[in-house]
Scaffold this motif. Structure first.
Motif, PDB file in Angstrom:
ATOM      1  N   ALA A  70       0.836  -1.204   0.000  1.00 61.79           N
ATOM      2  CA  ALA A  70       0.000   0.000   0.000  1.00 61.79           C
ATOM      3  C   ALA A  70       0.868   1.250   0.000  1.00 61.79           C
ATOM      4  O   ALA A  70       0.574   2.229  -0.694  1.00 61.79           O
ATOM      5  N   ALA A  71       1.960   1.213   0.757  1.00 58.69           N
ATOM      6  CA  ALA A  71       2.839   2.378   0.822  1.00 58.69           C
ATOM      7  C   ALA A  71       3.507   2.620  -0.531  1.00 58.69           C
ATOM      8  O   ALA A  71       3.642   3.764  -0.975  1.00 58.69           O
ATOM      9  N   LEU A  72       3.856   1.552  -1.213  1.00 61.43           N
ATOM     10  CA  LEU A  72       4.566   1.720  -2.486  1.00 61.43           C
ATOM     11  C   LEU A  72       3.687   2.360  -3.567  1.00 61.43           C
ATOM     12  O   LEU A  72       4.133   3.260  -4.287  1.00 61.43           O
ATOM     13  N   THR A  73       2.432   1.918  -3.657  1.00 60.30           N
ATOM     14  CA  THR A  73       1.586   2.514  -4.699  1.00 60.30           C
ATOM     15  C   THR A  73       1.246   3.975  -4.371  1.00 60.30           C
ATOM     16  O   THR A  73       0.849   4.726  -5.250  1.00 60.30           O
ATOM     17  N   SER A  74       1.398   4.377  -3.101  1.00 56.35           N
ATOM     18  CA  SER A  74       1.225   5.794  -2.761  1.00 56.35           C
ATOM     19  C   SER A  74       2.514   6.564  -3.019  1.00 56.35           C
ATOM     20  O   SER A  74       2.489   7.684  -3.516  1.00 56.35           O
ATOM     21  N   SER A  75       3.642   5.958  -2.672  1.00 53.45           N
ATOM     22  CA  SER A  75       4.894   6.704  -2.799  1.00 53.45           C
ATOM     23  C   SER A  75       5.221   6.965  -4.268  1.00 53.45           C
ATOM     24  O   SER A  75       5.770   8.008  -4.599  1.00 53.45           O
TER      25      SER A  75
END
Ligand code: TRP
Length: 451
Positions: A321-326
């Protein structure tokens, strides 16, 4: 700038929902619901998504697709001037995503660190007493070299995706990651359904609650709106940046609805996955602030049957989840650099990745060597300061300027062309002119005054 549009509608929804669904849903939403008393916060959050989040997201889609450029370039095109005060929102947005990514990658780095450690060792070391777990977290959070290493690995992953642009990088990765994310969260909720604490969790999340001591309804509402903006990635031009790559035949109204529903659903599912675990484990409390995911849950994973699988699935979920936001944050800041200079994308992505990483180390330093880590949402670490600066000032100001831009500077015909649906446009145009700015303004002032 290069033309690099999304290939499919599914890709747009996956990427934009990927931007929206992040640590803010899984970690932020649950601990804010926890510290703001549960049900009342959740209801206000849903209202904020419906009455402010969705109109502002549609606003950003209109700006980006009409401007066909990054946040700064699109606003310049729409106002017809480089000196228009509206352009400020493009720059505050770029600065916001830079600042957020700098500390977001620190938290994502912890998640990666937990995952890397617990895949090997399991969670048994957490099972014992709370104090030991807190100590483990404090130690690992202050173990500077290791944390900088994992922050660096996470940033490198982000750079590796953004380097390839929208279609070959962001769209492709989001289309793989988002379904995995959905499957993991559904499995976690199914597990939580079997726990004795499930009904208590449902009650906690959905039944209006008494406000916690010292909080007014207004302050809980302001927290809920802040969370809605952050969670939908609004007010920073991130949606404008993706919208510039949306083909003209795509219906942006349905995309907006699909993304908002996805984001809200994931936040609620995260609550339904997390709180039953908390309520079923003796000694754990929902009002745990930031320690919820990194302290309380590992204790539970260490005690419950199947905790190895559930726990590692949870931390994998956080990382995805963090990667697709970052990638969305990096793309947003990068777009402004690419539209203003002649730097090539690959070089620009790597350079910006390195600068963001170095700046992020300040957040690590601001946390490390002190026990403030355990209460940093209330404390005054550097990470906390950045969080407040963006949440209370930059994001609401950015959102307000964007809404005023569409409400007062864009020609109604242009808005109608973008929305391409008379019924929706008839509601949207007056709403964005007269209602949305007032709602955003009220909450903004409340935030400034710290009510
Ligand atoms: N929406 C993301 C989350 O919930 C965080 C976020 C805030 C974000 N602003 C953004 C993501 C801008 C991408 C772009 O975790």
């Amino acid at each position: 700038m290069e033309k690099d549009n999304f290939k499919s509608k599914l890709g747009i929804v996956a990427a934009t929902a990927g931007s929206a669904v992040g640590l803010g849903n899984l970690w932020g939403f649950s601990y804010k619901a926890g510290t703001n008393g549960g049900g009342t916060f959740v209801i206000l959050y849903l209202l904020a998504i419906l009455f402010i989040g969705i109109p502002v997201m549609l606003t950003e889609f209109v700006i980006g697709r009409e401007g066909r450029d990054g946040p700064v370039g699109s606003i310049e095109k729409i106002t017809g001037s480089k000196k228009s005060p509206f352009v400020i929102a493009g720059y505050t947005g770029t600065i916001s995503t830079f600042l957020i990514l700098s500390f977001y990658s620190v938290i994502a780095g912890w998640s990666l660190h937990y995952l890397a450690t617990t895949i090997v060792t399991g969670f048994s070391k957490f099972a014992a007493a709370d104090a030991d777990t807190a100590k483990f977290f404090a130690d690992s959070a202050t173990d500077l070299p290791i944390n900088i290493l994992f922050q660096g690995i996470f940033m490198a992953l982000t750079v590796a995706v953004v380097m390839f642009g929208i279609q070959n990088g962001i769209e492709r990765v989001s289309k793989i990651m988002m379904p995995i994310l959905f499957v993991i969260i559904i499995l976690l909720v199914m597990y939580s359904l079997t726990l004795s604490g499930f009904s208590e969790a449902v009650k906690f999340l959905f039944v209006p609650s008494e406000l916690p001591e010292g909080k007014s309804l207004f302050s809980v509402a302001a927290a809920a709106l802040g969370q809605a903006f952050f969670s939908l990635s609004l007010g920073m031009g991130a949606v404008i940046t993706y919208a510039r790559a949306v083909n003209d035949d795509i219906n942006i109204n349905t995309i907006t609805m699909q993304v908002a529903v996805c984001d809200t659903l994931i936040a609620l599912l995260a609550g339904l996955a997390i709180f039953p675990i908390i309520f079923s484990t003796p000694g754990l409390e929902p009002a745990q602030s930031a320690g919820l995911a990194f302290i309380a849950l590992p204790v539970a994973f260490g005690q419950m049957p199947g905790g190895y699988i559930i726990g590692n699935a949870f931390f994998l979920l956080l990382v995805i989840a963090a990667l697709t936001s970052s990638i969305s944050m990096l793309e947003n800041t990068l777009t402004v650099i690419l539209e203003k200079t002649k730097i090539n994308r690959k070089v620009g992505t790597i350079a910006l990745g390195i600068v963001t990483f170095l700046f992020g180390i300040l957040s690590q330093l601001g946390l490390g060597f002190t026990s403030k880590i355990l209460s940093f949402t209330k404390g005054d670490g550097f990470l906390d300061q950045l969080d407040k600066l963006t949440m209370i000032y930059l994001i609401p100001v950015g959102a307000l300027i964007l809404v005023l831009l569409v409400g007062y500077r864009m020609k109604p015909e242009v808005i109608r062309k973008q929305i391409n649906n008379d019924k929706i446009a008839n509601i949207f145009i007056p709403y964005i002119k007269y209602v949305a700015p007032i709602l955003i303004g009220i909450v903004m002032v409340a935030g400034f005054l710290g009510i």
